[in-house]
Structure formats: structure tokens, C-alpha cells
Design a protein around this motif. Structure first.
Motif, PDB file in Angstrom:
ATOM      1  N   ARG A  10       0.446  -1.111  -0.276  1.00  0.00           N
ATOM      2  CA  ARG A  10      -0.136   0.287  -0.024  1.00  0.00           C
ATOM      3  C   ARG A  10       0.717   0.982   0.067  1.00  0.00           C
ATOM      4  NH1 ARG A  10      -5.486  -0.240   2.422  1.00  0.00           N
ATOM      5  NH2 ARG A  10      -5.533   1.414   2.036  1.00  0.00           N
ATOM      6  N   GLU A  11       2.046   1.341   0.919  1.00  0.00           N
ATOM      7  CA  GLU A  11       2.829   2.151   0.945  1.00  0.00           C
ATOM      8  C   GLU A  11       3.182   2.566  -0.077  1.00  0.00           C
ATOM      9  OE1 GLU A  11       7.154   3.179   2.633  1.00  0.00           O
ATOM     10  OE2 GLU A  11       5.950   2.471   3.680  1.00  0.00           O
ATOM     11  N   THR A  12       4.160   1.666  -1.195  1.00  0.00           N
ATOM     12  CA  THR A  12       4.330   1.238  -2.702  1.00  0.00           C
ATOM     13  C   THR A  12       3.538   2.595  -3.662  1.00  0.00           C
ATOM     14  OG1 THR A  12       5.356  -0.194  -2.092  1.00  0.00           O
ATOM     15  CG2 THR A  12       5.666   0.674  -5.004  1.00  0.00           C
ATOM     16  N   ALA A  13       2.393   1.941  -3.445  1.00  0.00           N
ATOM     17  CA  ALA A  13       0.624   1.663  -4.318  1.00  0.00           C
ATOM     18  C   ALA A  13       0.385   3.302  -4.259  1.00  0.00           C
ATOM     19  CB  ALA A  13      -0.503   1.497  -3.686  1.00  0.00           C
ATOM     20  N   ARG A  14       0.803   4.152  -3.426  1.00  0.00           N
ATOM     21  CA  ARG A  14       0.341   5.425  -2.549  1.00  0.00           C
ATOM     22  C   ARG A  14       1.463   6.413  -2.994  1.00  0.00           C
ATOM     23  NH1 ARG A  14       1.039   5.467   2.622  1.00  0.00           N
ATOM     24  NH2 ARG A  14      -0.586   3.469   2.867  1.00  0.00           N
ATOM     25  N   ASP A  15       3.275   6.610  -3.639  1.00  0.00           N
ATOM     26  CA  ASP A  15       3.935   6.394  -3.430  1.00  0.00           C
ATOM     27  C   ASP A  15       3.935   6.573  -5.239  1.00  0.00           C
ATOM     28  OD1 ASP A  15       4.811   6.466  -1.233  1.00  0.00           O
ATOM     29  OD2 ASP A  15       6.559   5.008  -1.517  1.00  0.00           O
ATOM     30  N   PHE A  16       3.285   5.495  -5.617  1.00  0.00           N
ATOM     31  CA  PHE A  16       2.906   4.988  -7.304  1.00  0.00           C
ATOM     32  C   PHE A  16       1.613   6.165  -8.208  1.00  0.00           C
ATOM     33  CE2 PHE A  16       0.679   3.363 -10.377  1.00  0.00           C
ATOM     34  CZ  PHE A  16       1.736   2.755 -11.631  1.00  0.00           C
ATOM     35  N   ILE A  17       1.084   6.497  -7.381  1.00  0.00           N
ATOM     36  CA  ILE A  17       0.149   7.637  -7.237  1.00  0.00           C
ATOM     37  C   ILE A  17       0.555   9.134  -7.743  1.00  0.00           C
ATOM     38  CG2 ILE A  17      -2.031   8.356  -6.674  1.00  0.00           C
ATOM     39  CD1 ILE A  17      -2.891   5.729  -6.202  1.00  0.00           C
ATOM     40  N   THR A  18       1.377   9.072  -6.784  1.00  0.00           N
ATOM     41  CA  THR A  18       1.730   9.986  -6.391  1.00  0.00           C
ATOM     42  C   THR A  18       2.654  10.908  -7.319  1.00  0.00           C
ATOM     43  OG1 THR A  18       1.541  10.624  -4.044  1.00  0.00           O
ATOM     44  CG2 THR A  18       3.537  11.783  -5.017  1.00  0.00           C
ATOM     45  N   ALA A  19       3.618   9.856  -8.437  1.00  0.00           N
ATOM     46  CA  ALA A  19       4.445   9.772  -8.932  1.00  0.00           C
ATOM     47  C   ALA A  19       3.853   9.900 -10.355  1.00  0.00           C
ATOM     48  CB  ALA A  19       5.693   7.910  -9.090  1.00  0.00           C
ATOM     49  N   ILE A  20       2.391   9.312 -10.311  1.00  0.00           N
ATOM     50  CA  ILE A  20       1.972   9.940 -12.209  1.00  0.00           C
ATOM     51  C   ILE A  20       1.034  10.419 -12.401  1.00  0.00           C
ATOM     52  CG2 ILE A  20       2.575   6.743 -12.509  1.00  0.00           C
ATOM     53  CD1 ILE A  20      -0.882   6.025 -11.618  1.00  0.00           C
TER      54      ILE A  20
ATOM     55  N   MET B  36       2.817 -14.505 -15.295  1.00  0.00           N
ATOM     56  CA  MET B  36       1.903 -14.768 -14.267  1.00  0.00           C
ATOM     57  C   MET B  36       1.949 -14.788 -13.200  1.00  0.00           C
ATOM     58  SD  MET B  36      -0.677 -15.818 -15.313  1.00  0.00           S
ATOM     59  CE  MET B  36      -1.733 -16.668 -16.697  1.00  0.00           C
ATOM     60  N   GLY B  37       1.200 -14.582 -12.651  1.00  0.00           N
ATOM     61  CA  GLY B  37       1.946 -14.808 -11.062  1.00  0.00           C
ATOM     62  C   GLY B  37       2.692 -13.460 -10.402  1.00  0.00           C
ATOM     63  N   ALA B  38       3.258 -12.480 -10.939  1.00  0.00           N
ATOM     64  CA  ALA B  38       4.001 -11.608 -10.619  1.00  0.00           C
ATOM     65  C   ALA B  38       2.940 -10.683 -10.235  1.00  0.00           C
ATOM     66  CB  ALA B  38       4.609 -10.836 -11.612  1.00  0.00           C
ATOM     67  N   GLY B  39       2.317 -10.428  -9.588  1.00  0.00           N
ATOM     68  CA  GLY B  39       1.360  -9.491  -8.829  1.00  0.00           C
ATOM     69  C   GLY B  39       1.002  -8.286  -9.977  1.00  0.00           C
ATOM     70  N   LYS B  40       0.761  -8.221 -10.720  1.00  0.00           N
ATOM     71  CA  LYS B  40      -0.037  -7.545 -11.381  1.00  0.00           C
ATOM     72  C   LYS B  40      -2.018  -6.837 -10.828  1.00  0.00           C
ATOM     73  CE  LYS B  40      -0.327  -9.487 -15.444  1.00  0.00           C
ATOM     74  NZ  LYS B  40       0.820 -10.661 -15.074  1.00  0.00           N
ATOM     75  N   THR B  41      -2.373  -7.816 -10.264  1.00  0.00           N
ATOM     76  CA  THR B  41      -3.346  -8.371 -10.022  1.00  0.00           C
ATOM     77  C   THR B  41      -3.722  -7.089  -8.249  1.00  0.00           C
ATOM     78  OG1 THR B  41      -4.494  -9.631 -11.272  1.00  0.00           O
ATOM     79  CG2 THR B  41      -6.393  -9.272  -8.766  1.00  0.00           C
ATOM     80  N   THR B  42      -2.864  -7.764  -7.357  1.00  0.00           N
ATOM     81  CA  THR B  42      -2.530  -7.146  -5.466  1.00  0.00           C
ATOM     82  C   THR B  42      -2.066  -6.097  -5.828  1.00  0.00           C
ATOM     83  OG1 THR B  42      -2.028  -9.475  -5.854  1.00  0.00           O
ATOM     84  CG2 THR B  42      -0.496  -7.963  -4.380  1.00  0.00           C
ATOM     85  N   PHE B  43      -0.692  -5.809  -7.087  1.00  0.00           N
ATOM     86  CA  PHE B  43      -0.892  -4.548  -7.340  1.00  0.00           C
ATOM     87  C   PHE B  43      -1.798  -3.235  -7.744  1.00  0.00           C
ATOM     88  CE2 PHE B  43       1.283  -0.479  -8.773  1.00  0.00           C
ATOM     89  CZ  PHE B  43       2.349   0.180  -7.640  1.00  0.00           C
ATOM     90  N   ILE B  44      -2.287  -3.191  -8.398  1.00  0.00           N
ATOM     91  CA  ILE B  44      -3.822  -3.079  -9.046  1.00  0.00           C
ATOM     92  C   ILE B  44      -5.478  -2.637  -7.760  1.00  0.00           C
ATOM     93  CG2 ILE B  44      -6.449  -2.869 -10.113  1.00  0.00           C
ATOM     94  CD1 ILE B  44      -3.730  -4.131 -12.297  1.00  0.00           C
ATOM     95  N   LYS B  45      -4.964  -3.809  -7.090  1.00  0.00           N
ATOM     96  CA  LYS B  45      -6.020  -3.977  -5.871  1.00  0.00           C
ATOM     97  C   LYS B  45      -5.178  -2.684  -4.840  1.00  0.00           C
ATOM     98  CE  LYS B  45      -8.154  -6.863  -2.150  1.00  0.00           C
ATOM     99  NZ  LYS B  45      -7.816  -6.658  -0.962  1.00  0.00           N
ATOM    100  N   ALA B  46      -4.083  -2.835  -4.806  1.00  0.00           N
ATOM    101  CA  ALA B  46      -3.732  -1.719  -3.760  1.00  0.00           C
ATOM    102  C   ALA B  46      -3.636  -0.390  -4.398  1.00  0.00           C
ATOM    103  CB  ALA B  46      -2.052  -2.043  -3.060  1.00  0.00           C
ATOM    104  N   LEU B  47      -3.234   0.085  -5.174  1.00  0.00           N
ATOM    105  CA  LEU B  47      -3.467   0.933  -5.807  1.00  0.00           C
ATOM    106  C   LEU B  47      -4.921   1.758  -6.077  1.00  0.00           C
ATOM    107  CD1 LEU B  47      -1.886   0.375  -9.681  1.00  0.00           C
ATOM    108  CD2 LEU B  47      -0.972   1.587  -7.868  1.00  0.00           C
ATOM    109  N   CYS B  48      -6.728   0.352  -6.294  1.00  0.00           N
ATOM    110  CA  CYS B  48      -7.999   0.842  -5.803  1.00  0.00           C
ATOM    111  C   CYS B  48      -8.237   1.453  -4.327  1.00  0.00           C
ATOM    112  CB  CYS B  48      -8.232   0.205  -6.345  1.00  0.00           C
ATOM    113  SG  CYS B  48      -8.375  -0.790  -7.833  1.00  0.00           S
ATOM    114  N   GLU B  49      -7.490   0.809  -3.664  1.00  0.00           N
ATOM    115  CA  GLU B  49      -7.772   0.819  -2.436  1.00  0.00           C
ATOM    116  C   GLU B  49      -7.329   2.522  -1.722  1.00  0.00           C
ATOM    117  OE1 GLU B  49      -5.950  -2.924  -0.658  1.00  0.00           O
ATOM    118  OE2 GLU B  49      -7.653  -3.698  -0.874  1.00  0.00           O
ATOM    119  N   GLU B  50      -5.952   2.622  -2.198  1.00  0.00           N
ATOM    120  CA  GLU B  50      -5.035   3.658  -2.639  1.00  0.00           C
ATOM    121  C   GLU B  50      -6.698   4.788  -2.519  1.00  0.00           C
ATOM    122  OE1 GLU B  50      -2.676   5.044  -0.076  1.00  0.00           O
ATOM    123  OE2 GLU B  50      -2.984   3.127   0.656  1.00  0.00           O
TER     124      GLU B  50
END
Length: 137
Positions: A12-22, A35-49
Motif C-alpha cells: 500500500r505504501e508503494t501504491a501511494r508513492d506510485f499514484i503520487t509519481a504518475i 503470470m503470478g508477478a502481482g499485477k492484480t495484487t498491485f492494482i488492488k492496492a492502487l484501487c484501495e489507495e
């Protein structure tokens, strides 16, 4: 630019930093990763942020899920893994989504490369042996 997801506990911290950066760099984001690298998991964190309170899941079978952010704006989450023909993407009205001004988070964009908007932000997620992930954009 590059960010690191050190662990699932810090995503979630990385997602927050990513949103700020973009901010100001566009709303169509194409996530490239194996496959399995975490695309969905990271997108979920972005959406939550971004304030999404809905259940956030991979749209593997639906191809697209729509969420609402904390400001009441739509967020579109695509998973193009099951797309067989580019025409399927055009038939679903992809341009309406891509040019809506709303966030469009896309998994498996390499399968629809020709349909992506010119200003798409390409993000690569690279898993590392220690369990961390490198996010490059």
C-alpha cells in the motif's frame, strides 16, 4: 522511474508513492508482467489507495470490472488474458473507456497492443528472488 514493493506488507505504501509519481501522466496504465508477478495484487492496492471500497478482484472472466473511487469516479480494471481476437476489444467499446479520463488499469496489455492509446503509461513489474517486486514506468 522505479519503485520497489519490498513485501506484501508494504504494497500500500508503494501504491501511494506510485499514484503520487504518475499524477498528470495519464490515466491509462498498462501493466506488463509474467503470470503470478502481482499485477492484480498491485492494482488492488492502487484501487484501495484511491478510495475504492468495493471488493476488488481480477476480471479474468468478465474482462472488465468497474469500481468507484473515493470521489465517486469510475475506475476500470481490465484483464485481457482471455482475449483471442483484437476485434473483441473494439466490440466492447475499449475507446470509450480508454478516452474517458478515468483510470484504466490493464493486465495483459501485450495481447491488445494495437488498441492501446498512444499516451498509455507502460508499467513493468519484475519479481525478484527475495519476494520483492520492481515497478518500472
Amino acid at each position: 522511474m522505479q519503485l520497489t514493493i519490498k513485501s506484501i506488507e508494504t504494497i500500500r505504501e508503494t501504491a501511494r508513492d506510485f499514484i503520487t509519481a504518475i499524477k498528470g501522466k495519464g490515466t491509462c496504465l498498462a501493466f506488463y508482467a509474467p503470470m503470478g508477478a502481482g499485477k492484480t495484487t498491485f492494482i488492488k492496492a492502487l484501487c484501495e489507495e484511491l478510495g475504492v471500497e468495493d471488493v476488488i478482484t481480477s476480471p479474468t472472466f468478465a474482462i472488465i470490472n468497474e469500481y468507484t473511487d473515493g470521489a465517486g469516479e469510475p475506475i476500470y480494471h481490465f484483464d485481457f488474458y482471455r482475449i483471442k481476437k483484437l476485434e473483441e476489444v473494439y466490440d466492447m467499446g475499449c475507446d470509450d473507456y480508454f478516452y474517458s479520463g478515468s483510470y484504466c488499469f490493464m493486465e495483459w496489455p501485450e495481447l491488445i497492443e494495437e488498441a492501446l492509446p498512444d499516451d498509455v503509461l507502460r508499467i513493468t513489474i519484475t519479481p525478484r528472488d527475495d519476494g520483492s517486486r520492481i515497478i518500472e514506468f
